[in-house]
Motif scaffolding. Structure first.
Motif, PDB file in Angstrom:
ATOM      1  N   PHE A 241     -26.738  23.954 -30.647  1.00 41.94           N
ATOM      2  CA  PHE A 241     -28.000  23.934 -31.375  1.00 41.94           C
ATOM      3  C   PHE A 241     -27.765  23.889 -32.875  1.00 41.94           C
ATOM      4  O   PHE A 241     -26.970  24.672 -33.416  1.00 41.94           O
ATOM      5  CB  PHE A 241     -28.824  25.178 -31.031  1.00 41.94           C
ATOM      6  CG  PHE A 241     -29.322  25.230 -29.618  1.00 41.94           C
ATOM      7  CD1 PHE A 241     -30.592  24.797 -29.300  1.00 41.94           C
ATOM      8  CD2 PHE A 241     -28.512  25.716 -28.598  1.00 41.94           C
ATOM      9  CE1 PHE A 241     -31.067  24.849 -27.993  1.00 41.94           C
ATOM     10  CE2 PHE A 241     -28.967  25.769 -27.293  1.00 41.94           C
ATOM     11  CZ  PHE A 241     -30.241  25.329 -26.991  1.00 41.94           C
ATOM     12  N   PHE A 242     -28.447  22.966 -33.538  1.00 42.41           N
ATOM     13  CA  PHE A 242     -28.541  22.892 -34.982  1.00 42.41           C
ATOM     14  C   PHE A 242     -30.037  22.896 -35.343  1.00 42.41           C
ATOM     15  O   PHE A 242     -30.877  22.640 -34.473  1.00 42.41           O
ATOM     16  CB  PHE A 242     -27.927  21.593 -35.521  1.00 42.41           C
ATOM     17  CG  PHE A 242     -26.456  21.447 -35.301  1.00 42.41           C
ATOM     18  CD1 PHE A 242     -25.557  21.833 -36.284  1.00 42.41           C
ATOM     19  CD2 PHE A 242     -25.954  20.907 -34.127  1.00 42.41           C
ATOM     20  CE1 PHE A 242     -24.192  21.689 -36.096  1.00 42.41           C
ATOM     21  CE2 PHE A 242     -24.601  20.762 -33.924  1.00 42.41           C
ATOM     22  CZ  PHE A 242     -23.709  21.157 -34.910  1.00 42.41           C
ATOM     23  N   PRO A 243     -30.389  23.162 -36.584  1.00 47.14           N
ATOM     24  CA  PRO A 243     -31.789  22.974 -36.976  1.00 47.14           C
ATOM     25  C   PRO A 243     -32.219  21.517 -36.773  1.00 47.14           C
ATOM     26  O   PRO A 243     -31.664  20.607 -37.365  1.00 47.14           O
ATOM     27  CB  PRO A 243     -31.796  23.360 -38.464  1.00 47.14           C
ATOM     28  CG  PRO A 243     -30.629  24.279 -38.625  1.00 47.14           C
ATOM     29  CD  PRO A 243     -29.585  23.762 -37.678  1.00 47.14           C
ATOM     30  N   GLY A 244     -33.172  21.282 -35.896  1.00 48.00           N
ATOM     31  CA  GLY A 244     -33.675  19.933 -35.657  1.00 48.00           C
ATOM     32  C   GLY A 244     -32.762  19.031 -34.863  1.00 48.00           C
ATOM     33  O   GLY A 244     -33.013  17.825 -34.772  1.00 48.00           O
ATOM     34  N   LEU A 245     -31.707  19.570 -34.249  1.00 45.85           N
ATOM     35  CA  LEU A 245     -30.749  18.746 -33.510  1.00 45.85           C
ATOM     36  C   LEU A 245     -30.157  19.543 -32.359  1.00 45.85           C
ATOM     37  O   LEU A 245     -29.806  20.706 -32.515  1.00 45.85           O
ATOM     38  CB  LEU A 245     -29.630  18.262 -34.437  1.00 45.85           C
ATOM     39  CG  LEU A 245     -28.490  17.459 -33.798  1.00 45.85           C
ATOM     40  CD1 LEU A 245     -28.982  16.118 -33.273  1.00 45.85           C
ATOM     41  CD2 LEU A 245     -27.354  17.245 -34.804  1.00 45.85           C
ATOM     42  N   LEU A 246     -30.056  18.897 -31.194  1.00 48.72           N
ATOM     43  CA  LEU A 246     -29.432  19.495 -30.021  1.00 48.72           C
ATOM     44  C   LEU A 246     -28.372  18.536 -29.490  1.00 48.72           C
ATOM     45  O   LEU A 246     -28.643  17.363 -29.249  1.00 48.72           O
ATOM     46  CB  LEU A 246     -30.466  19.767 -28.927  1.00 48.72           C
ATOM     47  CG  LEU A 246     -29.926  20.240 -27.568  1.00 48.72           C
ATOM     48  CD1 LEU A 246     -29.229  21.584 -27.697  1.00 48.72           C
ATOM     49  CD2 LEU A 246     -31.047  20.323 -26.536  1.00 48.72           C
ATOM     50  N   ILE A 247     -27.140  19.039 -29.335  1.00 51.01           N
ATOM     51  CA  ILE A 247     -26.041  18.261 -28.753  1.00 51.01           C
ATOM     52  C   ILE A 247     -25.738  18.833 -27.375  1.00 51.01           C
ATOM     53  O   ILE A 247     -25.503  20.037 -27.226  1.00 51.01           O
ATOM     54  CB  ILE A 247     -24.787  18.293 -29.645  1.00 51.01           C
ATOM     55  CG1 ILE A 247     -25.068  17.602 -30.982  1.00 51.01           C
ATOM     56  CG2 ILE A 247     -23.614  17.617 -28.954  1.00 51.01           C
ATOM     57  CD1 ILE A 247     -23.920  17.649 -31.959  1.00 51.01           C
ATOM     58  N   ILE A 248     -25.763  17.968 -26.364  1.00 51.38           N
ATOM     59  CA  ILE A 248     -25.518  18.379 -24.979  1.00 51.38           C
ATOM     60  C   ILE A 248     -24.213  17.757 -24.499  1.00 51.38           C
ATOM     61  O   ILE A 248     -24.037  16.536 -24.578  1.00 51.38           O
ATOM     62  CB  ILE A 248     -26.674  17.942 -24.058  1.00 51.38           C
ATOM     63  CG1 ILE A 248     -28.011  18.498 -24.555  1.00 51.38           C
ATOM     64  CG2 ILE A 248     -26.418  18.399 -22.624  1.00 51.38           C
ATOM     65  CD1 ILE A 248     -29.207  17.997 -23.760  1.00 51.38           C
TER      66      ILE A 248
ATOM     67  N   SER B 289     -37.578  27.600 -37.043  1.00 55.69           N
ATOM     68  CA  SER B 289     -37.543  27.584 -35.577  1.00 55.69           C
ATOM     69  C   SER B 289     -36.144  27.880 -35.058  1.00 55.69           C
ATOM     70  O   SER B 289     -35.968  28.611 -34.077  1.00 55.69           O
ATOM     71  CB  SER B 289     -38.025  26.222 -35.057  1.00 55.69           C
ATOM     72  OG  SER B 289     -39.348  25.966 -35.444  1.00 55.69           O
ATOM     73  N   TYR B 290     -35.144  27.304 -35.721  1.00 61.63           N
ATOM     74  CA  TYR B 290     -33.757  27.545 -35.328  1.00 61.63           C
ATOM     75  C   TYR B 290     -33.413  29.029 -35.464  1.00 61.63           C
ATOM     76  O   TYR B 290     -32.774  29.609 -34.563  1.00 61.63           O
ATOM     77  CB  TYR B 290     -32.806  26.705 -36.178  1.00 61.63           C
ATOM     78  CG  TYR B 290     -31.366  27.128 -36.049  1.00 61.63           C
ATOM     79  CD1 TYR B 290     -30.568  26.648 -35.025  1.00 61.63           C
ATOM     80  CD2 TYR B 290     -30.814  28.056 -36.940  1.00 61.63           C
ATOM     81  CE1 TYR B 290     -29.255  27.071 -34.879  1.00 61.63           C
ATOM     82  CE2 TYR B 290     -29.497  28.480 -36.806  1.00 61.63           C
ATOM     83  CZ  TYR B 290     -28.729  27.986 -35.783  1.00 61.63           C
ATOM     84  OH  TYR B 290     -27.431  28.419 -35.637  1.00 61.63           O
ATOM     85  N   GLU B 291     -33.787  29.652 -36.574  1.00 63.17           N
ATOM     86  CA  GLU B 291     -33.457  31.055 -36.809  1.00 63.17           C
ATOM     87  C   GLU B 291     -34.057  31.949 -35.729  1.00 63.17           C
ATOM     88  O   GLU B 291     -33.396  32.862 -35.222  1.00 63.17           O
ATOM     89  CB  GLU B 291     -33.975  31.496 -38.190  1.00 63.17           C
ATOM     90  CG  GLU B 291     -33.252  30.858 -39.370  1.00 63.17           C
ATOM     91  CD  GLU B 291     -31.855  31.402 -39.562  1.00 63.17           C
ATOM     92  OE1 GLU B 291     -31.478  32.356 -38.848  1.00 63.17           O
ATOM     93  OE2 GLU B 291     -31.129  30.879 -40.428  1.00 63.17           O
TER      94      GLU B 291
ATOM     95  N   SER C 158     -37.827  22.935 -43.586  1.00 62.55           N
ATOM     96  CA  SER C 158     -38.006  24.386 -43.531  1.00 62.55           C
ATOM     97  C   SER C 158     -38.537  24.837 -42.166  1.00 62.55           C
ATOM     98  O   SER C 158     -38.147  25.899 -41.661  1.00 62.55           O
ATOM     99  CB  SER C 158     -38.960  24.840 -44.640  1.00 62.55           C
ATOM    100  OG  SER C 158     -40.215  24.197 -44.524  1.00 62.55           O
ATOM    101  N   ASN C 159     -39.426  24.052 -41.555  1.00 64.02           N
ATOM    102  CA  ASN C 159     -39.946  24.410 -40.236  1.00 64.02           C
ATOM    103  C   ASN C 159     -38.857  24.373 -39.173  1.00 64.02           C
ATOM    104  O   ASN C 159     -38.800  25.245 -38.288  1.00 64.02           O
ATOM    105  CB  ASN C 159     -41.085  23.463 -39.839  1.00 64.02           C
ATOM    106  CG  ASN C 159     -42.320  23.642 -40.694  1.00 64.02           C
ATOM    107  OD1 ASN C 159     -42.567  24.741 -41.214  1.00 64.02           O
ATOM    108  ND2 ASN C 159     -43.100  22.585 -40.852  1.00 64.02           N
TER     109      ASN C 159
END
Length: 331
Positions: free
Chosen positions: A228-235, A156-158, A151-152
């Protein structure tokens, strides 16, 4: 009588269809030179896109870069298994995508050598092949990626999504790549430096080789993408792809007055005016006949940084759209 009318209707339908085919073939024969030019332009655009994706931003020798990517550090913290799957999917998707221009070239060669009728038939076949390849990329090749269900992380993503969405509602958004000292400020509206800018985009769309049911958004500029995803970043960086879980993003934001020698964006806040050739006291230099007033735009800047892994500076024409990022930077 009914049988005769049925035959007559069928004959009329065939005649209309034949006439439509003849008209279509005639139009194609007229458009042949334009189709050839269009094919060359498409191939050139694909080649340019590939070059942009794998190359670094160019800059003058006396310029200072204002971005940083530590690929070794990014690779060390990235998820190795997810990286491998994404890289393989991306290579396969890229290989399939490179088949589209050759198919178009083949169609143009058929048009030149075998005529419009064969070209029309071959076009149907080639379009079918392209559709099949696109479906293959989106269904067979793509990798399923899911964000965190914490949920956190979602909260944060939102907040990050809404802040960047507001930022990119500006008429112009750029990735700032370098600052270059002005050799002759007096002839450049008195500004002490020039900025290197590349167009930046915001979109809620994934590459074809990634599929997901999680919420996501992408910031992209010159072949570089941050997904950007919740809890995940793809570069996506220089043709390579990295997946980082629980990446801590820090954002700084500020405004800057910048004399805009080109056209000022319509939504930019104009904080004042100066002259293309200005004296030290701000008055116009009367020695130049082609002197003109230059608007001083108050631009908004945001720097996104992740614990020494990378830093990226973005600029928007409407500085009021920094409000969302200001709330995140304060918290």
């Amino acid at each position: 009588m009914k049988k005769h009318s049925m035959y007559g209707g069928a004959a009329l339908s065939i005649a209309i269809y034949a006439a439509m085919v003849m008209i279509a073939l005639k139009i194609i024969s007229w458009l042949a030179p334009f189709l050839i030019i269009l094919g060359i332009i498409i191939v050139a655009c694909v080649a340019y896109c590939v070059y942009e994706e794998y190359s670094s931003p160019s800059m003058p020798t006396n310029a200072t870069p204002v971005y940083q990517f530590d690929e070794q550090a990014i690779s060390n913290v990235a998820d190795k298994e997810l990286n491998r799957k994404l890289q393989q999917a991306r290579k396969t998707a890229t290989l399939l995508n490179t088949l589209y221009p050759p198919l178009l070239v083949i169609d143009i060669i058929i048009l030149i050598n075998l005529g419009a009728y064969v070209c029309l038939c071959s076009s149907v076949v080639l379009i079918a092949l392209i559709v099949i390849l696109a479906r293959c990329v989106s269904k067979k090749v793509s990798i399923s990626v899911q964000g965190s269900s914490n949920s956190n992380d979602i909260e944060s993503y939102e907040r990050l999504f809404e802040a960047w969405r507001l930022f990119f509602q500006s008429q112009k958004t750029y990735w700032v790549t370098y600052e270059q000292p002005e050799m002759y400020p007096k002839t450049n509206a008195g500004r002490s430096f020039a900025l290197g800018k590349k167009n930046a985009k915001f979109r809620a769309k994934l590459p074809r080789y990634i599929k997901s049911t999680s919420k996501h958004f992408t910031i992209s500029a010159k072949g570089h993408s941050f997904i950007f995803f919740p809890g995940l970043l793809i570069i996506v960086l220089h043709g390579k792809i990295y997946a980082i879980k629980n990446c801590k993003i820090h954002i700084k934001q500020w405004t800057m007055d910048y004399p805009e020698l080109n056209f000022a964006p319509k939504d930019a806040l104009i904080s004042g005016y100066t002259w293309k050739y200005a004296n030290k006291n701000g008055s116009p230099d009367r020695r130049y006949n082609n002197n003109f007033s230059v608007p001083i735009c108050k631009y908004g800047l945001a720097e996104m940084e992740a614990d020494g892994l990378f830093s990226l500076r973005l600029m928007c024409s409407n500085c009021s759209n920094l409000n969302g990022l200001a709330q995140i930077s304060q918290s």
